[in-house]
Design an enzyme around this catalytic site. Structure first.
Site, mmCIF file in Angstrom:
data_model
loop_
_atom_site.group_PDB
_atom_site.id
_atom_site.type_symbol
_atom_site.label_atom_id
_atom_site.label_comp_id
_atom_site.label_asym_id
_atom_site.label_seq_id
_atom_site.Cartn_x
_atom_site.Cartn_y
_atom_site.Cartn_z
ATOM 1 N N TYR A 20 12.564 3.204 -2.162
ATOM 2 C CA TYR A 20 11.757 4.405 -1.974
ATOM 3 C C TYR A 20 12.657 5.616 -2.154
ATOM 4 O O TYR A 20 13.851 5.570 -1.820
ATOM 5 C CB TYR A 20 11.157 4.457 -0.565
ATOM 6 C CG TYR A 20 9.909 3.623 -0.384
ATOM 7 C CD1 TYR A 20 8.656 4.157 -0.663
ATOM 8 C CD2 TYR A 20 9.988 2.313 0.072
ATOM 9 C CE1 TYR A 20 7.509 3.397 -0.487
ATOM 10 C CE2 TYR A 20 8.847 1.542 0.249
ATOM 11 C CZ TYR A 20 7.607 2.100 -0.030
ATOM 12 O OH TYR A 20 6.472 1.347 0.139
ATOM 13 N N ASP A 47 0.196 5.493 1.252
ATOM 14 C CA ASP A 47 -0.745 6.360 1.963
ATOM 15 C C ASP A 47 -1.208 7.550 1.111
ATOM 16 O O ASP A 47 -0.674 7.806 0.047
ATOM 17 C CB ASP A 47 -0.061 6.918 3.215
ATOM 18 C CG ASP A 47 -0.121 5.937 4.367
ATOM 19 O OD1 ASP A 47 -0.954 5.017 4.310
ATOM 20 O OD2 ASP A 47 0.671 6.089 5.315
ATOM 21 N N ARG A 59 0.832 -1.206 0.000
ATOM 22 C CA ARG A 59 0.000 0.000 0.000
ATOM 23 C C ARG A 59 0.863 1.250 0.000
ATOM 24 O O ARG A 59 2.014 1.209 0.400
ATOM 25 C CB ARG A 59 -0.837 0.067 1.282
ATOM 26 C CG ARG A 59 -1.586 -1.184 1.561
ATOM 27 C CD ARG A 59 -2.150 -1.128 2.984
ATOM 28 N NE ARG A 59 -2.612 -2.451 3.367
ATOM 29 C CZ ARG A 59 -3.040 -2.765 4.589
ATOM 30 N NH1 ARG A 59 -3.045 -1.839 5.548
ATOM 31 N NH2 ARG A 59 -3.449 -3.978 4.852
ATOM 32 N N ARG A 61 9.231 7.520 6.056
ATOM 33 C CA ARG A 61 8.894 8.884 6.502
ATOM 34 C C ARG A 61 9.432 9.173 7.899
ATOM 35 O O ARG A 61 9.824 10.310 8.191
ATOM 36 C CB ARG A 61 7.387 9.090 6.416
ATOM 37 C CG ARG A 61 6.901 9.127 4.959
ATOM 38 C CD ARG A 61 5.398 8.955 4.833
ATOM 39 N NE ARG A 61 4.694 9.994 5.550
ATOM 40 C CZ ARG A 61 3.362 10.059 5.635
ATOM 41 N NH1 ARG A 61 2.605 9.130 5.040
ATOM 42 N NH2 ARG A 61 2.773 11.021 6.295
#
Lengths: 254, 254
Positions: free
Chosen positions: B111, B53, B51, B198
């Site tokens: 990422y 966000d 997933r 994050r």
């Protein structure tokens, strides 16, 4: 009373263009609201170098207004940005003479137009380019574009619904450069008619795609008839890049 | 029945994340709707590598589904893109073996996180960067980041509201590069916990800004306590960049 000029950037996607109109979100209204807030609610009219349409962006819009506040020039951007939505940013402010006018004293304007050349669109550039999935010849467009340089009656490249009478403008330069998978059109002139850049780019793309002849632009100019030129390219690719005055009013970064 | 893998890109701004949820616009639902349309309304479930966000982007999301249709691989992107909104684009499709799984067979994920380092924000990058108007030391962050490389229990870098039990992950590489007025964080690992990138970026920025010590990361890791690490950096700067499998499934462009 002192006159302040602002270097304004905005991403046009979520605006119904620059100019105030009822029941619409416009750049002008957002800036006027922010300026008025700094002036404790006093209504203050701002003037710009020119309008931009829905979805058209500005990297170098210039606006001005008059103030009685004694705020140092370098504090204006921070103060205004705190009141503005994040799709408008003030980059610099400068005190100018009381006879400065962002529109009437502009001597040169540059627009840029970004075309994305690839099969499928790019989600990250969909709002800031015009996606062209077909082949275009840059050399054909470059050759054709030369015809437009100089002083001409650009009636064929002006949207029909305009009240402007004098359609003679001077195009100082027009270039088309490839930057990876993008084409960047740069147009510099003493002024531009309504939709002029978008109709020029639209017509050049038709020439690039082989739908029109390379030498067609002289007859299109001569016709002074909007219906003879090509389609208006979408607003998403268009940027008001820079507005020049007899004396520079911002830092070298502008 | 054949299994199709898709290389999916999306700009996360206007989605309530990837995963389907009631009364929300999600990436998964948009793709499932498009896939179902191609299958004349038949409901088809798609599976993803993981997933993302709200406001998080994907340059290289991978999803798969099963089909009875005999569409050549290179026709799938065009067919699906015609049914998809323009903030999702399918770049490539590939037929994979029937035991391929986009999530369970992923061996490596990358990422990236973009930080915009300047005084005022940029209207054109507001949705794809995290704007940091204060000074940060890249060398401090680089030195600190090295501590995270390797196999660790990353509980301190995992959002508290997660059901995952095993919080041991291997971070293969982490780099921070300056690209004009941006910092680009690149993180490659065998898997990432919820909000892990994050929280790592948020903590490194605090170290870069001098709010934390360079050598603090070992004790943060050892604490296995989310409250000890720094703030979660906003989703806007985060990109799911690439998902790797034992055998490459897309072209070299991926």
């Amino acid at each position: 009373m002192k006159r302040v000029a602002l270097w304004v950037t905005y991403e046009g996607t979520s605006f119904s263009g620059y100019q105030v109109q009822p029941n619409s979100r416009t750049v002008q209204e957002e800036i006027e609201t922010a300026v008025s807030r700094i002036h404790k609610g006093e209504q203050i009219r701002i003037h710009s170098s020119g309008r931009t349409d829905t979805s058209v962006h500005a990297r170098g819009q210039v606006v001005h207004f008059d103030t009685t506040l004694a705020i140092p020039a370098d504090r204006w951007p921070k103060a205004l940005n705190a009141c503005l939505p994040d799709d408008i940013r003030i980059i610099e402010a400068s005190y100018v003479s009381s006879d400065f006018h962002s529109r009437y004293l502009a001597v040169k304007k540059e627009y840029r137009y970004r075309v994305l050349l690839r099969q499928e669109g790019d989600v990250f550039r969909r709002n800031v380019t015009h996606h062209v999935p077909y082949q275009v010849s840059i050399s054909r467009m470059q050759k054709a574009a030369e015809t437009l340089i100089g002083t001409h009656d650009f009636s064929s490249f002006c949207a029909a619904n305009t009240s402007v009478v004098d359609k003679v403008r001077t195009l100082f330069a027009i270039s088309i450069e490839q930057d990876h998978d993008e084409l960047v059109f740069k147009l510099v002139g003493n002024g531009f008619l309504y939709n002029m850049v978008r109709i020029i780019v639209g017509t050049l793309l038709e020439i690039g795609a082989g739908k029109r002849e390379v030498n067609e632009l002289s007859s299109i100019l001569a016709a002074k008839d909007r219906t003879i030129a090509g389609k208006t390219a979408p607003g998403t690719g268009l940027f008001l890049w820079k507005v020049s005055y007899a004396e520079p009013i911002f830092s070298e970064l502008y």
